[in-house]
Design a protein around this motif. Structure first.
Motif, PDB file in Angstrom:
ATOM      1  N   ILE A  63       1.488   4.051  -2.649  1.00  0.00           N
ATOM      2  CA  ILE A  63       1.116   5.929  -2.759  1.00  0.00           C
ATOM      3  C   ILE A  63       1.893   6.481  -3.537  1.00  0.00           C
ATOM      4  O   ILE A  63       1.896   7.598  -3.728  1.00  0.00           O
ATOM      5  CB  ILE A  63       0.897   6.147  -0.882  1.00  0.00           C
ATOM      6  CG1 ILE A  63      -0.689   5.101  -0.325  1.00  0.00           C
ATOM      7  CG2 ILE A  63       0.592   7.273  -0.685  1.00  0.00           C
ATOM      8  CD1 ILE A  63      -0.600   5.539   0.765  1.00  0.00           C
ATOM      9  N   VAL A  64       3.810   6.100  -2.785  1.00  0.00           N
ATOM     10  CA  VAL A  64       5.189   5.859  -3.362  1.00  0.00           C
ATOM     11  C   VAL A  64       4.889   6.583  -5.090  1.00  0.00           C
ATOM     12  O   VAL A  64       4.868   7.549  -5.854  1.00  0.00           O
ATOM     13  CB  VAL A  64       6.037   5.422  -2.879  1.00  0.00           C
ATOM     14  CG1 VAL A  64       6.775   6.477  -3.142  1.00  0.00           C
ATOM     15  CG2 VAL A  64       6.029   5.957  -1.184  1.00  0.00           C
ATOM     16  N   SER A  65       4.317   5.472  -5.690  1.00  0.00           N
ATOM     17  CA  SER A  65       4.580   4.967  -7.200  1.00  0.00           C
ATOM     18  C   SER A  65       3.312   6.566  -7.762  1.00  0.00           C
ATOM     19  O   SER A  65       3.718   7.084  -8.680  1.00  0.00           O
ATOM     20  CB  SER A  65       3.683   3.857  -7.266  1.00  0.00           C
ATOM     21  OG  SER A  65       4.233   2.720  -7.591  1.00  0.00           O
TER      22      SER A  65
ATOM     23  N   ALA B 243      11.844   3.289   0.630  1.00  0.00           N
ATOM     24  CA  ALA B 243      10.835   2.685   0.153  1.00  0.00           C
ATOM     25  C   ALA B 243      10.326   1.774   1.720  1.00  0.00           C
ATOM     26  O   ALA B 243       9.458   1.612   2.960  1.00  0.00           O
ATOM     27  CB  ALA B 243       9.596   3.064  -0.520  1.00  0.00           C
ATOM     28  N   GLY B 244      11.045   0.348   1.193  1.00  0.00           N
ATOM     29  CA  GLY B 244      11.356  -0.748   2.188  1.00  0.00           C
ATOM     30  C   GLY B 244      11.706  -0.365   3.356  1.00  0.00           C
ATOM     31  O   GLY B 244      11.498  -1.120   4.082  1.00  0.00           O
ATOM     32  N   TYR B 245      13.501  -0.061   3.005  1.00  0.00           N
ATOM     33  CA  TYR B 245      14.445   0.355   4.378  1.00  0.00           C
ATOM     34  C   TYR B 245      13.563   0.815   5.523  1.00  0.00           C
ATOM     35  O   TYR B 245      13.509   0.845   6.405  1.00  0.00           O
ATOM     36  CB  TYR B 245      14.923   0.642   3.557  1.00  0.00           C
ATOM     37  CG  TYR B 245      16.696   1.298   5.127  1.00  0.00           C
ATOM     38  CD1 TYR B 245      17.571   0.145   5.029  1.00  0.00           C
ATOM     39  CD2 TYR B 245      16.161   2.077   5.646  1.00  0.00           C
ATOM     40  CE1 TYR B 245      17.908   0.568   6.716  1.00  0.00           C
ATOM     41  CE2 TYR B 245      17.497   2.595   7.062  1.00  0.00           C
ATOM     42  CZ  TYR B 245      18.851   1.304   7.012  1.00  0.00           C
ATOM     43  OH  TYR B 245      19.068   1.576   8.221  1.00  0.00           O
ATOM     44  N   PHE B 246      12.538   1.852   4.732  1.00  0.00           N
ATOM     45  CA  PHE B 246      12.627   3.204   5.792  1.00  0.00           C
ATOM     46  C   PHE B 246      11.273   2.480   6.385  1.00  0.00           C
ATOM     47  O   PHE B 246      10.642   2.642   7.428  1.00  0.00           O
ATOM     48  CB  PHE B 246      11.367   4.346   5.755  1.00  0.00           C
ATOM     49  CG  PHE B 246      10.940   4.981   5.981  1.00  0.00           C
ATOM     50  CD1 PHE B 246      11.800   6.246   6.320  1.00  0.00           C
ATOM     51  CD2 PHE B 246       9.355   5.243   5.919  1.00  0.00           C
ATOM     52  CE1 PHE B 246      10.953   6.929   6.727  1.00  0.00           C
ATOM     53  CE2 PHE B 246       8.892   6.144   6.958  1.00  0.00           C
ATOM     54  CZ  PHE B 246       9.576   7.209   6.983  1.00  0.00           C
ATOM     55  N   PHE B 247      10.376   1.666   5.765  1.00  0.00           N
ATOM     56  CA  PHE B 247       8.933   0.838   6.203  1.00  0.00           C
ATOM     57  C   PHE B 247       9.574  -0.372   7.545  1.00  0.00           C
ATOM     58  O   PHE B 247       9.311   0.074   8.550  1.00  0.00           O
ATOM     59  CB  PHE B 247       8.310   0.124   5.426  1.00  0.00           C
ATOM     60  CG  PHE B 247       7.114  -0.534   6.602  1.00  0.00           C
ATOM     61  CD1 PHE B 247       5.608   0.020   6.363  1.00  0.00           C
ATOM     62  CD2 PHE B 247       7.589  -1.600   5.697  1.00  0.00           C
ATOM     63  CE1 PHE B 247       5.145  -0.133   6.964  1.00  0.00           C
ATOM     64  CE2 PHE B 247       6.240  -3.051   6.221  1.00  0.00           C
ATOM     65  CZ  PHE B 247       4.643  -2.108   6.695  1.00  0.00           C
TER      66      PHE B 247
ATOM     67  N   GLY C   6       8.301  -3.377  -5.783  1.00  0.00           N
ATOM     68  CA  GLY C   6       5.953  -2.793  -5.549  1.00  0.00           C
ATOM     69  C   GLY C   6       6.297  -1.310  -6.376  1.00  0.00           C
ATOM     70  O   GLY C   6       5.678  -0.698  -6.902  1.00  0.00           O
ATOM     71  N   ILE C   7       7.682  -0.144  -5.990  1.00  0.00           N
ATOM     72  CA  ILE C   7       7.675   1.120  -7.105  1.00  0.00           C
ATOM     73  C   ILE C   7       7.899   0.651  -8.334  1.00  0.00           C
ATOM     74  O   ILE C   7       7.303   1.341  -9.118  1.00  0.00           O
ATOM     75  CB  ILE C   7       8.688   1.551  -6.228  1.00  0.00           C
ATOM     76  CG1 ILE C   7       8.909   2.047  -4.906  1.00  0.00           C
ATOM     77  CG2 ILE C   7       8.712   3.247  -7.038  1.00  0.00           C
ATOM     78  CD1 ILE C   7       7.280   2.642  -4.387  1.00  0.00           C
ATOM     79  N   LEU C   8       8.686   0.053  -9.097  1.00  0.00           N
ATOM     80  CA  LEU C   8       8.947  -0.770 -10.167  1.00  0.00           C
ATOM     81  C   LEU C   8       7.127  -1.559 -10.863  1.00  0.00           C
ATOM     82  O   LEU C   8       7.069  -0.544 -11.661  1.00  0.00           O
ATOM     83  CB  LEU C   8       9.861  -1.307 -10.202  1.00  0.00           C
ATOM     84  CG  LEU C   8      10.048  -1.627 -11.439  1.00  0.00           C
ATOM     85  CD1 LEU C   8      10.927  -0.996 -12.271  1.00  0.00           C
ATOM     86  CD2 LEU C   8      10.779  -3.027 -11.638  1.00  0.00           C
ATOM     87  N   SER C   9       6.913  -1.524  -9.971  1.00  0.00           N
ATOM     88  CA  SER C   9       5.678  -2.192 -10.675  1.00  0.00           C
ATOM     89  C   SER C   9       4.410  -1.010 -10.521  1.00  0.00           C
ATOM     90  O   SER C   9       3.834  -1.111 -11.600  1.00  0.00           O
ATOM     91  CB  SER C   9       4.701  -3.404  -9.004  1.00  0.00           C
ATOM     92  OG  SER C   9       3.129  -3.549  -9.960  1.00  0.00           O
ATOM     93  N   GLY C  10       4.534  -0.200  -9.484  1.00  0.00           N
ATOM     94  CA  GLY C  10       3.945   0.646 -10.096  1.00  0.00           C
ATOM     95  C   GLY C  10       3.975   1.964 -10.641  1.00  0.00           C
ATOM     96  O   GLY C  10       3.023   2.748 -11.562  1.00  0.00           O
TER      97      GLY C  10
ATOM     98  N   ILE D 292       0.801  -1.779   0.430  1.00  0.00           N
ATOM     99  CA  ILE D 292       0.070  -0.202  -0.176  1.00  0.00           C
ATOM    100  C   ILE D 292       0.880   1.469  -0.084  1.00  0.00           C
ATOM    101  O   ILE D 292       0.566   1.915  -0.878  1.00  0.00           O
ATOM    102  CB  ILE D 292      -0.461  -0.174   0.970  1.00  0.00           C
ATOM    103  CG1 ILE D 292      -2.044  -1.165   0.882  1.00  0.00           C
ATOM    104  CG2 ILE D 292      -1.788   1.221   1.201  1.00  0.00           C
ATOM    105  CD1 ILE D 292      -2.715  -1.589   1.741  1.00  0.00           C
ATOM    106  N   LEU D 293       1.700   1.437   0.771  1.00  0.00           N
ATOM    107  CA  LEU D 293       2.893   2.800   0.759  1.00  0.00           C
ATOM    108  C   LEU D 293       3.854   2.604  -0.422  1.00  0.00           C
ATOM    109  O   LEU D 293       4.228   3.650  -1.186  1.00  0.00           O
ATOM    110  CB  LEU D 293       3.341   1.687   1.620  1.00  0.00           C
ATOM    111  CG  LEU D 293       4.931   3.360   1.990  1.00  0.00           C
ATOM    112  CD1 LEU D 293       4.974   4.917   2.404  1.00  0.00           C
ATOM    113  CD2 LEU D 293       6.107   2.598   3.142  1.00  0.00           C
TER     114      LEU D 293
END
Length: 592
Positions: A245-247, A362-366, A390-394, A241-242
């Motif tokens: 949102i970032v994407s 984003a993954g590290y931050f979360f 996740g970001i690549l997909s978005g 989900i995060l």
């Protein structure tokens, strides 16, 4: 006999003496090998340019060179494009999609090398963009021009274009499955089972090129460190989900920055200076934004994020864990600006690698914030890797590519389930807010994006300029009925455009509407054409798309419609000629 270059003769002989399928298999090997070599050259150029600049930086011992180098790189890129390529080279995956749909998959020949040169300059000097989009364009150009040289049809030429792109992606990441899936998800508008074999062959050959030639430090490979735990599934869903949102933030912010720079379209050097200066300022504040960012990804994967602060002004405040966490979060947000500034100001690159950088952050931050708050004990390395998917997909709207790319570069499939969870969650959320990817949104707004609809694809290939019929005899609005009868007598048509002295269309005359009065000779000198004409049911503009033309035919019920350029009459287009052209193109695009 036509004159052919000597190197073409063996393949021309092979094409004449083998089946179309066999020739395509041989072609996929050659295209994959050439595209793989192009990827090797590009990665090597960037690596050694950065080594050279790093040596100079150590020699001068002045950190401001990290700010100056990207500006120099963007200016050099703009200079090369202006001097050697007439000011335009057509950047990004969107340009390849446009070529497939609007130019019959005919890619300009210079793109086989222009993107390698310009992106190597941009990224080598620290431009904050990826090399994947340039290698996609390069590989596509190699496949397209190969198909053109050997006179292959649209379908086979498009397939070889995709083979080149798949080989390029596979070589860059040492990931053949991801290369194949990228070609299928992003480029191909229509795919059959028979097309998989050439794609797989090209991707494998491209991968072998990079494995045999490139040194280990140039390839981006990450060893698998952590394993999947079922208890972490809720956290992977939250990360998805995060990532979604970032994407959305990434896509919308990048497009807004691009819109700002569109006002500098004609002032290329001013644009390069302004964008380069802003990029330099960002790199001064956040040094990890220098270059593609793969080194930073590996630092995050090893849970050594404090190293990212070493060259930053924030290092003055120490390496407090919360400070490091905030810095990583800021990097994820600022990378979008850095990448868009690099590309919009005239540098050459793409959003593939930056998406992975943002995802790792984003993954590290979360995961770190969950751990610091002692909510759970999450494997930071795994979440950083899965965040990339996740970001690549978005951002790219390519969830399968994202899943298998990260699985391949981590050297195992133990993260397959979390990769699927995060990619699917991110993609589902992004599709709700942004139906199109960052690379295709502008094409979609212009009605130039074609995916998975063969009818629309063929309609977009067709052009009004090729269908105009000019043998309709025009008559002047002040002509008499007698003069009209003379025109009818010498015409094979039953429609007559009424055209004034300025070539403007004032109306049309249907033969069936004047059949009765045309035999009343006493009215030949008293009745004027203006009195007999009617308004056409619709008019086609010269720049209308074929989809718009067909809509006008459907709404009007007519079989012939006039074609205008603004108000100027050009001729007629008929529904029957469109159908005939459609059938020919359908045969051309589906048969060997």
């Amino acid at each position: 006999m036509p004159h052919y270059k000597k190197h073409k003769i063996p393949l021309l002989w092979l094409r004449r003496h083998t089946s179309g399928r066999e020739f395509m298999l041989v072609s996929s090997v050659l295209v994959g090998f050439t595209a793989g070599l192009a990827a090797v050259v590009l990665k090597s150029l960037v690596h050694y340019v950065q080594l050279l600049l790093a040596y100079g930086n150590r020699l001068l011992d002045q950190p401001y060179w990290l700010v100056v180098f990207p500006v120099v790189g963007i200016l050099l890129t703009v200079l090369v494009v202006q001097v050697f390529f007439n000011g335009s080279i057509g950047r990004g995956t969107a340009n390849v999609l446009y070529t497939i749909s609007q130019k019959s998959s005919l890619v300009e020949r210079h793109k086989m090398y222009s993107h390698v040169l310009t992106s190597a300059i941009t990224a080598g000097f620290g431009g904050s963009a990826g090399l994947e989009s340039p290698i996609v364009v390069t590989g596509s150009a190699i496949g397209s021009n190969y198909g053109s040289d050997y006179h292959l049809n649209y379908r086979d030429r498009t397939l070889l274009l995709a083979c080149g792109a798949a080989a390029g992606i596979a070589a860059v990441f040492n990931a053949p499955i991801a290369g194949v899936l990228f070609a299928i998800e992003v480029l191909l508008t229509d795919i059959s089972i028979a097309a998989f074999t050439p794609l797989i062959i090209s991707a494998v050959v491209g991968t072998l090129c990079s494995r045999f030639i490139l040194e280990e430090e140039i390839l981006f490979n990450i060893g698998q460190r952590d394993f999947f735990a079922a208890g972490h599934v809720p956290y992977y869903v939250l990360l998805g989900i995060l990532a979604g949102i970032v994407s959305v933030y990434y896509t919308r912010m990048a497009l807004r920055v691009e819109e700002v720079f569109e006002s500098y379209q004609t002032k290329v050097y001013t644009r390069a200076l302004v964008g380069g200066a802003l990029l330099g300022l960002l790199i001064m504040l956040f040094p990890p934004l220098f270059g593609e960012g793969y080194d930073s990804i590996m630092v995050l994967e090893r849970n050594n994020a404090d190293k990212l602060l070493q060259d930053s002004w924030l290092a003055f405040f120490g390496t407090n864990e919360w400070l490091v966490l905030g810095f990583v979060g800021a990097l994820a947000l600022m990378k979008v600006f850095a990448t868009t500034l690099t590309i919009a100001s005239g540098g050459n690159g793409g959003n593939f690698a930056p998406s992975m950088f943002v995802g790792a952050c984003a993954g590290y931050f979360f995961s770190r914030i969950i751990n610091l708050l002692q909510i759970s004990n999450l494997p930071v390395s795994s979440f950083a890797m899965v965040g990339m998917a996740g970001i690549l997909s978005g951002v790219m709207h390519a969830p399968l590519t994202a899943v298998f790319l990260i699985a391949e570069i981590t050297g195992g499939y133990t993260l397959m389930i979390p990769l699927m969870i995060v990619s699917a969650s991110s993609f589902a959320m992004v599709k709700f807010f942004e139906p199109y990817s960052l690379d295709t949104k502008k094409l979609a707004q212009k009605g130039q994006l074609l995916k998975g609809n063969k009818d629309r694809t063929i309609l977009h290939i067709m052009k009004i300029s090729h269908l105009i019929e000019s043998d309709f005899q025009p008559v002047a609005p002040e002509a008499t009925l007698g003069e009209l009868v003379q025109v009818i007598a010498h015409s094979r048509r039953n429609i007559f455009p009424v055209v004034n002295a300025a070539r403007g269309l004032e109306g049309i005359i249907y033969l069936e509407n004047v059949r009765e009065i045309m035999f009343k000779t006493e009215k030949y000198d008293t009745v004027r054409v203006r009195e007999l004409m009617v308004k056409p049911p619709a008019a086609v503009q010269f720049n209308d798309s074929m989809a718009e033309v067909m809509k006008k035919f459907d709404e009007s019920g007519a079989w012939n419609l006039p074609v205008l350029r603004q108000e100027e009459y050009l001729g007629f287009v008929s529904k029957s000629s469109i159908f005939t052209k459609y059938r020919k193109l359908l045969i051309k695009t589906t048969n060997a």
